[in-house]
Structures are given as structure tokens and as C-alpha cells.
Scaffold this active site. Structure first.
Site, PDB file in Angstrom:
ATOM      1  N   GLU A 122      10.815 -41.390  61.306  1.00 30.19           N
ATOM      2  CA  GLU A 122      10.417 -42.245  60.195  1.00 30.19           C
ATOM      3  C   GLU A 122      11.622 -43.078  59.764  1.00 30.19           C
ATOM      4  OE1 GLU A 122       8.746 -40.341  56.732  1.00 30.19           O
ATOM      5  OE2 GLU A 122       8.329 -42.268  55.793  1.00 30.19           O
ATOM      6  N   GLY A 255      16.775 -36.054  53.061  1.00 30.24           N
ATOM      7  CA  GLY A 255      16.678 -34.649  52.668  1.00 30.24           C
ATOM      8  C   GLY A 255      15.951 -33.841  53.727  1.00 30.24           C
ATOM      9  N   ALA A 256      14.766 -34.318  54.126  1.00 30.26           N
ATOM     10  CA  ALA A 256      13.970 -33.597  55.107  1.00 30.26           C
ATOM     11  C   ALA A 256      12.841 -34.506  55.590  1.00 30.26           C
ATOM     12  CB  ALA A 256      13.377 -32.335  54.492  1.00 30.26           C
ATOM     13  N   MET A 257      12.173 -34.068  56.669  1.00 33.40           N
ATOM     14  CA  MET A 257      11.135 -34.904  57.283  1.00 33.40           C
ATOM     15  C   MET A 257       9.928 -34.063  57.664  1.00 33.40           C
ATOM     16  SD  MET A 257      10.157 -37.845  58.243  1.00 33.40           S
ATOM     17  CE  MET A 257       8.519 -38.047  58.962  1.00 33.40           C
ATOM     18  N   GLU A 258       8.742 -34.608  57.330  1.00 34.07           N
ATOM     19  CA  GLU A 258       7.495 -33.838  57.386  1.00 34.07           C
ATOM     20  C   GLU A 258       6.789 -33.887  58.733  1.00 34.07           C
ATOM     21  OE1 GLU A 258       7.916 -36.729  55.527  1.00 34.07           O
ATOM     22  OE2 GLU A 258       6.142 -37.996  55.669  1.00 34.07           O
ATOM     23  N   HIS A 291       7.481 -30.292  49.015  1.00 39.82           N
ATOM     24  CA  HIS A 291       7.191 -31.714  49.255  1.00 39.82           C
ATOM     25  C   HIS A 291       6.824 -31.950  50.721  1.00 39.82           C
ATOM     26  CE1 HIS A 291       7.844 -36.098  48.610  1.00 39.82           C
ATOM     27  NE2 HIS A 291       8.188 -36.055  49.884  1.00 39.82           N
ATOM     28  N   GLU A 292       7.655 -31.471  51.630  1.00 39.54           N
ATOM     29  CA  GLU A 292       7.400 -31.731  53.054  1.00 39.54           C
ATOM     30  C   GLU A 292       6.128 -31.014  53.490  1.00 39.54           C
ATOM     31  OE1 GLU A 292       9.085 -34.095  53.986  1.00 39.54           O
ATOM     32  OE2 GLU A 292      10.803 -33.946  52.630  1.00 39.54           O
ATOM     33  N   HIS A 295       3.041 -32.879  52.414  1.00 35.46           N
ATOM     34  CA  HIS A 295       2.774 -34.065  53.235  1.00 35.46           C
ATOM     35  C   HIS A 295       1.767 -33.776  54.344  1.00 35.46           C
ATOM     36  CE1 HIS A 295       5.065 -37.464  51.952  1.00 35.46           C
ATOM     37  NE2 HIS A 295       6.261 -36.936  52.111  1.00 35.46           N
ATOM     38  N   GLU A 314       4.292 -41.126  49.505  1.00 34.20           N
ATOM     39  CA  GLU A 314       5.463 -40.587  48.801  1.00 34.20           C
ATOM     40  C   GLU A 314       5.211 -40.388  47.309  1.00 34.20           C
ATOM     41  OE1 GLU A 314       7.618 -39.118  50.265  1.00 34.20           O
ATOM     42  OE2 GLU A 314       7.477 -39.928  52.293  1.00 34.20           O
TER      43      GLU A 314
HETATM   44 ZN   LIG Z   1       8.145 -37.510  51.352  1.00 35.64          ZN
END
Ligand SMILES: [Zn+2]
Length: 850
Positions: A122, A255-258, A291-292, A295, A314
Site C-alpha cells: 500500500e 505503523g502496520a499493514m492490514e 485497527h489492522e 480492516h 481509514e
Molecule cells: Zn488503517
């Protein structure tokens, strides 16, 4: 092929993809500098397309061969992709490309981090892996084969077959390329399982590199399970694969990716132990994991049609993770925390040269729009909608959204339509929130006569770049009324403001009330309301709305600071007494009391002065803040030792809200005590601390009074083996350095053997710390401006995404005096004139300069 000349992309130019994809088969033959990627992609013409130009995105790829339906072809290689003639009906496109993960320092696409292969696709990273229609509205089923002698080989979905030095994965859920992920490395799993409410067992793994990180996985795993349960209970959403993997990576831009079934996390956003992570880290990790995970439905099952709709996934997912934290911890404290963040980052963005709508209308580089406006203001808009339609209608609309759009690449129009269909309400005025940049000012006037109280509200949104004129917005204003003794005479009532000016009348009152306006921060606006200190002090003491209670204290503090700066006033006792009453009220949540003790930031004070038409002086602001803290410490000095003692936590450490709140208040009080005892208590706490919250809290208290050299050295000796803790050590010294020394401290730390500019966390710890040191960053010498510019110029060719983001440190240049403006513009111009500057950084610098 190299990048095209920077081009602006417009929402209004959207057209459907020319070709759709059925199945994608990818084979990765991993090698550090010569990874081969073989692709076999089934295309068919899109019946909804207006043209049938066959174009595939591709960046930094070496094409070895290409075929269509088994026949070799010679495609035209363009900047940013390839083009070729294709058959009329469905066809299979195959390609073999070579890429170099080990030299990919931008950390987009497939790259290496400490010997491990990982991906970040992303927004547009997949085009650095192979030729593909790299846009979110092209969704496909992926089958992936990984060939490598590394022991652990992971991709999305479920494992289907494995052998010596290879593994195959299949993801049954169609997904856009930005959700693709691959990980290969020497990793160990922290395993667990979760049983869904329909009784399916899901295997869970948190993967880390061996050698210490295994002991930091338990909390992240518990947070994942709590998230899975919460999404079932609150939104009725179940997980949909048999396996869920999380991998911790040291070098990561975000931070992180889903990614579907294979979330990839910045190690700082998942790994925690009581000794190495603070309470704030634990809470942040819990929120990011949630959060992730959330998603999976809001982002993956329903994705975005194009990147202009980024807030669709988001904003909604941030709102969901905020609800989750509010449910698990304290909803009131969470609301205050989120509002502080919103004001510090989003309001600053919305009121400066980088202002843009929650749904932008154009961009050059989409990476530059992963902003506080898209995320945090985007989340506020979901909250507004929920407030306007009510809780039941909100969840009914969400059910319809999930049913109607599962498997879709959707738009904000689709999102609002489900609310219109559920409630029958016309949301066309509400929709303006997505299109209009800038923070609305809500001016409040009132009058009272003969039992009738009138509240006059006026709204105005200032001009922002490209948007000189604004329409009135639909603003829900939550209001309560208190009598002169602090008793509530009108409970929270929602006033719907739709016009530029509106008046609301309240009858049958026995005396002039004190209004409590915008309770629970019911809309992302700035309230302009001339109240007396006594009225604010009454709200601070009695408001039934915890947010407004806190905010009254905050506004009082800001007013006191402005008067100290403008009129050389000494802090008045109404404020100090109000603060003392809150601190001494043992019925109040310690976490709330800790927030009440926290002054507005120096950056907030600079903005407040600027808004009032004055030029802020960062040195004077810093001095006023320090003076006020000393006054508070002296005023409260009889109370501080009792509170400090009462906040000591017995028993083994847990990061739960209760003990975390006690430690937060303990540390806040310790900061004040240190102003009086020269750091004696803080040195004691540092020496005896058995957790990072108290160790770091003590170190912070010492550095704030320019002590703590021995403790800094001891901290380094104790933690030099731990990257994440050392990030704190780097950051704290710069952010708390005396203003004249800030740039020199940052410069000295860049020469430390553990400084590594290729690691985004480490780079941000030093230079994010410099930005956070408001008086230091804006020191009159201009040394910090120049130092940061030189380092961003060095970083840009290595990691344009992080370099571009950090140019935001300069985005307040218009607030300051002529000399500082000249120096900041010079720093920005120096960056702008760098040959071969990335598209990312060039766009940001151009926008900041205006
Ligand atoms: Zn997100």
C-alpha cells in the site's frame, strides 16, 4: 524504466479499469539482489470500461520475458509501466521480471530487513514487484509459490502445499494488489488459537526473529484475540480464513499493514514487555492490532475504488479502533486523548499550507495523503454521522453496508447512500465535510432575560489552499446548561446547526445558566467563546461531561499562558485552585487527573497566539511554560507527596487502564515534585523502577530539569541491545534538550554508532524528537532548520516516503517572525533545489512553500 515527470492525478478523471483480473499465479525465486518474479495473470475486458488500452504498472523492474497466451511478445516499456496489443476476449499474460530486494531502501514493494524478506504494497508498492494493474478497484484471487532456503515462507490466505525450500499459498478472497504480502525469514512463532462465534477454529501466529523478541509477544496476541471477539460482539463481523499471521519487522515506514491474513507490523507497534514498553506503548499496540484486524472487513472485504476514497477505509477503521479502546479502557479518557491528537496534528495541518479535504481531489504522490486529516478527521466524520442518526440507525446502516458492498471497491457516495437508505435522511449537506478543508470556527454568544436563555452560534471555515469560499456545514453541537452553583439544569442536548448563523432558545430557567458547549467534542471544530475565568473554573469543577470538564481546565491554562506572555501576568489563583481541586478529588479517575495536569503543548500556545493576531516567540513560550509549571508545583506542594505515594502500584505489573492511570498520575506529579526537590525523588524512582513506564517517567522528569546525565548513561548501558528501547533513549534527549542545545544534541546523536538513517524508527526518534522540541527546533540560530534540511536531503534518495513526511516539521513557518521565516524558507528551498529530488518530497516542499 524511471519515474515519469511528476503528474497530478484528479478524482474527477476516474475511469473504470480497462481489464479485470480473474486468477493471479506468482512464483518468487528469492535472492537478495536478483529475485525472479514469474507471473501468470488471467485478464478479461471490462464490459464497463470506456477504453481498452492494455497498460500494466511497473517501477524499477527488469523485464526478462513476456508472453500472451503462450506466445512471446515484446511490449512497449513506458515510464511507470508497459503496454502491448492484446486479443479481443479473455487472455493470459505471463511475465518474468528481476528485482533487487536488498538494495530497496525505500521499503516499498519487496525489500529486506535484517536478513528477512518482506513487502509493503500500500499504496502503490506492488508495481515494484511485477507488472500489474496496480489500482485498488482491480481485485483478484492470488496463488503464490515462494522458493527459498529460508525456514519460514509466508503469504496471504491459507498454506496449500510445502516441500524442501518452497511453499505454496492460496487466498480465496479476491483482493487488490495493495493487500498482497510475502514474508520469508528465520522466524519463530508465538502461536495461539481463536474460536469464532460460529465455532470455527482459527490458528493465530505472531512471528518474530529469534533472540529475545519471543518474550514480547504475549500482549500483542491477547490484543488480537480481544479484537476478534469485539468485532463479533459489536459489529457482528467474523474472521474469514483458517489462519491469521502477524509478522514484526524492524524496518518499516508505517505503523502496520492490514494485508489479508498476513499483517506486517513495525516491531514498535506490536512487541512489548513490562520492562521495555511504557503503558502508552501497550495501549498504542492494542489499538494498532485492533485497527489492522478491523480492516479485514473495513478495507479488505470492502475496499476503496481509488485512493481518493482512502478515508472510506481509514476513517471508519480508526473510528472502530477508538470505540474498541474506549470500551476496553475509559471512554472519557480515550476521547480526551484522541482530541489532543486531533488538535495537535490535524488542526495544525488543516490550518496550514498542507490543508486538504478528508477526500482530496488531487494528488501527485498518494503516499503524502496518509495524513491526520484522512485518518483522524475521517474518523471524526464517522462519529458525527453516528451522533446525527443515533446508535441503532448507525449499526443498521453498517449491516447494510457490509451486505450490500461485500467484495466491492466502494466510494464515499456508496457509504453515505447506506445511511440515506437506512434513515431516509438527505445527507447532501453532511457530505460537504468530505470535500471542504479547514477547521470550522464556532463562535458562541449568549443572552439571558426573564427565564429565557438564548445561545447564538456562528460558524465560519477559513480559506484553505485552492478553496477560498466555504459553505456552512451540518454541525451537531452537544450542549448542556449548569446553574451558578454548578448543578446541571439541562442535560446534554444535540443542536443541529445547518446555517452560518443560528440561535437556540431555552425557556423556564430560574437564573442565568453557564453553558457547556460541544460536549464530548461533538464535532471537529474550534469553539470561540468569551467566558470568564470564573465560569471556566466552574465547568472545571462541576461539568457532568468529563470532556468539557477537562477542556475547561485546558482553555483556562491556555488563557493563563497567553496572559503571561502578552501582559507579563502571574498565573492567577482561579486556575491554580481549580487544578488543585481536581488533583485532590480522589473520586476522579487518576488517568483523568493526569490529563488535567498536562499543560497545552508549546506548539498549541504558539498557535493560540497566532490565532489571536500575535507573532509567537518560541523562547518566551518555553519560559512561560516552565514558569507556570513551577507555579503549579509550588501551589500544590503540600498535596504532591500524598498523591505520589497514593499512586504507587502494588503487585505484579499489568498494563490495564487502572494501574496505568495510577502510574500516569504518579509520573505527572513526579515532574512537578522534581521542580521543587532538584530531582531527588525522580532519581530514586529511576533506581528502583521495575517497568519502563516508571523508568522513563523518572528519566523524563530529570531531563526536564536539566539533570539526569548519569541516568542517561545507565539507561544506555542497560538497553543498548534493545532497538526499540534505544529509540526512546535517542528521542528523549533531543526532545527535552535545552533549546539552544537541541540541534547540537541531535547532530551528536547522528554520530552515535547505533544511529542508522536507513531505519525509519531510529531516524524519526532523533528528528521527530527535534521537531517535538518546539523551542529547540525554532531556536533563533536556525541551526535545527538547517540540520534537518541536510538530513532530509541525505535521506530522500534512500527513503523518499519518510523524508517527505518529515518535511512537515516546517509547515508552521508562516506563524513566525521574519527572520525565522527566512531561515525556514531557506531550508525548504535548499531541499527543493536538490537534484533528483523524489516526487514525494518535491510535492510536500512545494505545498509547504505555497
Ligand atoms: Zn488503517
Amino acid at each position: 524504466m524511471k519515474d515519469a515527470a511528476p503528474q497530478t492525478i484528479y478524482l474527477s478523471d476516474y475511469t473504470p479499469p480497462a481489464y479485470l483480473v480473474g486468477d493471479v499465479h506468482l512464483t518468487f525465486k528469492l535472492a537478495a539482489t536478483k529475485t525472479r518474479v514469474l507471473s501468470r495473470i488471467a485478464f478479461r475486458p471490462n464490459p464497463d470500461a470506456t477504453d481498452h488500452d492494455f497498460f500494466l504498472h511497473g517501477d524499477d523492474l527488469t523485464l526478462i520475458s513476456a508472453r500472451i497466451d503462450g506466445q512471446d511478445i515484446n511490449p512497449d516499456l513506458h515510464s511507470g509501466g508497459l503496454r502491448c496489443a492484446v486479443p479481443d476476449g479473455p487472455f493470459v499474460f505471463e511475465a518474468e521480471v528481476e528485482i533487487s530486494p536488498s538494495t530497496n531502501t525505500a521499503l516499498e514493494g519487496l525489500y529486506m530487513s535484517n536478513g528477512m524478506y518482506c513487502t509493503q504494497c500500500e499504496a502503490e508498492g506492488f508495481r515494484k514487484i511485477t507488472y500489474y494493474p496496480d489500482r485498488p478497484d482491480v481485485m483478484a484471487v492470488f496463488t503464490v509459490r515462494i522458493e527459498s532456503d529460508l525456514p519460514v515462507l509466508l503469504s496471504n490466505g491459507n498454506p496449500t502445499a510445502t516441500g524442501k525450500d518452497w511453499a505454496e499459498w492460496h487466498d480465496p478472497w479476491p483482493k487488490p494488489a495493495y493487500l498482497f504480502a510475502l514474508v520469508a525469514g528465520d522466524l519463530v512463532a508465538h502461536p495461539n488459537t481463536f474460536t469464532t462465534r460460529s465455532g470455527r477454529q482459527v490458528d493465530l501466529n505472531l512471528w518474530v526473529r529469534p533472540g529475545g523478541d519471543e518474550a514480547k509477544c504475549a500482549f500483542g496476541m491477547a490484543a488480537l484475540k480481544a479484537s476478534m471477539k469485539w468485532d463479533e460482539d459489536v459489529y457482528g463481523r467474523e474472521y474469514d480464513l483458517d489462519l491469521f499471521n502477524i509478522v514484526a519487522v524492524d524496518d518499516f515506514n508505517m505503523g502496520a499493514m492490514e494485508n489479508k491474513g498476513l499483517n506486517i507490523f513495525n516491531a514498535s507497534a506490536v512487541l512489548a514487555s513490562p520492562q521495555t514498553a511504557t503503558d502508552a506503548d501497550f495501549e498504542r499496540i492494542e489499538a494498532i492490532i485492533a485497527h489492522e484486524y478491523f480492516h479485514n472487513w473495513t478495507g479488505n472485504r470492502i475496499t476503496c475504488r481509488d485512493w481518493f476514497q482512502l478515508c472510506l477505509k481509514e476513517g471508519l477503521t480508526v473510528f472502530r479502533d477508538q470505540q474498541f479502546t474506549g470500551d476496553l479502557r475509559s471512554a472519557a479518557v480515550k476521547r480526551i486523548d484522541d482530541t489532543m491528537m486531533l488538535r495537535a496534528y490535524q488542526f495544525r495541518e488543516d490550518n496550514g499550507p498542507l490543508a486538504h479535504p478528508v477526500r482530496p481531489e488531487s494528488f501527485v504522490e498518494i503516499n503524502n495523503f496518509y495524513t491526520a486529516t484522512v485518518y483522524e478527521k475521517g474518523a471524526e466524520l464517522i462519529g458525527l454521522l453516528k451522533l446525527l442518526v443515533g446508535d441503532q440507525a448507525y449499526f443498521d446502516a453498517l449491516d447494510l453496508y457490509f451486505t450490500r458492498h461485500d467484495g466491492d471497491a466502494a466510494t464515499i457516495e456508496d457509504w453515505l447512500q447506506v445511511f440515506e437508505d437506512t434513515t431516509g435522511r438527505d445527507l447532501s449537506q453532511f457530505k460537504k465535510w468530505y470535500a471542504q478543508a479547514g477547521t470550522p470556527r464556532l463562535t458562541v454568544r449568549d443572552e439571558y432575560a426573564d427565564g429565557t436563555y438564548r445561545l447564538h452560534l456562528r460558524q465560519e471555515t477559513p480559506p484553505t489552499p485552492g478553496q477560498p469560499d466555504k459553505d456552512p456545514l451540518l454541525i451537531p453541537v452537544a450542549v448542556g446548561l449548569l446553574d451558578q452553583n454548578g448543578a446541571e439544569v439541562l442535560p446534554t442536548t444535540i443542536l443541529e446547526m445547518t446555517k452560518a448563523e443560528q440561535s437556540f432558545t431555552f425557556d423556564g430557567l430560574s437564573g442565568r445558566p453557564i453553558p457547556s458547549v460541544l460536549r464530548n467534542f461533538s464535532a471537529p471544530v474550534i469553539v470561540v467563546h468569551d467566558m470568564t475565568d470564573a465560569e471556566r473554573a466552574l465547568l472545571l469543577a462541576h461539568d457532568t461531561d468529563p470532556f468539557n470538564r477537562w477542556d475547561a481546565g485546558r482553555t483556562l491554562a491556555q488563557d493563563v499562558l497567553v496572559r503571561m506572555l502578552r501582559q507579563n501576568a502571574t498565573p492567577d489563583t482561579a486556575f491554580l485552585d481549580g487544578l488543585a481541586a481536581v488533583l485532590r478529588d480522589d473520586a476522579l479517575d487518576p488517568a483523568f487527573r493526569a490529563l488535567a495536569l498536562r499543560l497545552p503543548s508549546e506548539d498549541d500556545t504558539a498557535q493560540a497566539l497566532f490565532d489571536a493576531g500575535h507573532t509567537p516567540d518560541p523562547t518566551a513560550i518555553n519560559q512561560a511554560h516552565e514558569t507556570l509549571k513551577l507555579h503549579i508545583a509550588q501551589h500544590l506542594q503540600d498535596t504532591l507527596p500524598r498523591i505520589y505515594a497514593a499512586m504507587s502500584v502494588t503487585g505484579p505489573y499489568t498494563p490495564d487502564a487502572g494501574p496505568a492511570g495510577q502510574r500516569a498520575l504518579g509520573n505527572a506529579v513526579l515532574g512537578l515534585i522534581s521542580k521543587l526537590d532538584g530531582g531527588k525523588q525522580a532519581a530514586q524512582q529511576f533506581a528502583s523502577a521495575d517497568n519502563m513506564t516508571q523508568q522513563l517517567g523518572a528519566l523524563r522528569a530529570l531531563l526536564q530539569i536539566s539533570k539526569g546525565d548519569a541516568e542517561l548513561a545507565a539507561f544506555e548501558a542497560q538497553w543498548q541491545h534493545d532497538r526499540l528501547v534505544m529509540d526512546k533513549w535517542f528521542g528523549l534527549q533531543v526532545s527535552l534538550a535545552a533549546a539552544p542545545d537541541a540541534a547540537a544534541t541531535a547532530e551528536k546523536l547522528t554520530r552515535h554508532p547505533a544511529f542508522d538513517m536507513k531505519n525509519p524508527n531510529r531516524f524519526r526518534s532523533v528528528f521527530g524528537g527535534l521537531k517535538a522540541n518546539t523551542a529547540g527546533f525554532h531556536h533563533a540560530s536556525g541551526a535545527a532548520y538547517a540540520l534537518l534540511a541536510d538530513w532530509l536531503i541525505k535521506l530522500d534518495p534512500i527513503n523518499p516516503q519518510t523524508a517527505a513526511r518529515m518535511t512537515m516539521s516546517y509547515d508552521t513557518w508562516k506563524r513566525y517572525d521574519g527572520e525565522r521565516q527566512t531561515k525556514m524558507r531557506a531550508a525548504l528551498s535548499k531541499i527543493a533545489q536538490t537534484p533528483q529530488l523524489s516526487r514525494d518530497t518535491e510535492e510536500m516542499v512545494t505545498r509547504i512553500l505555497g
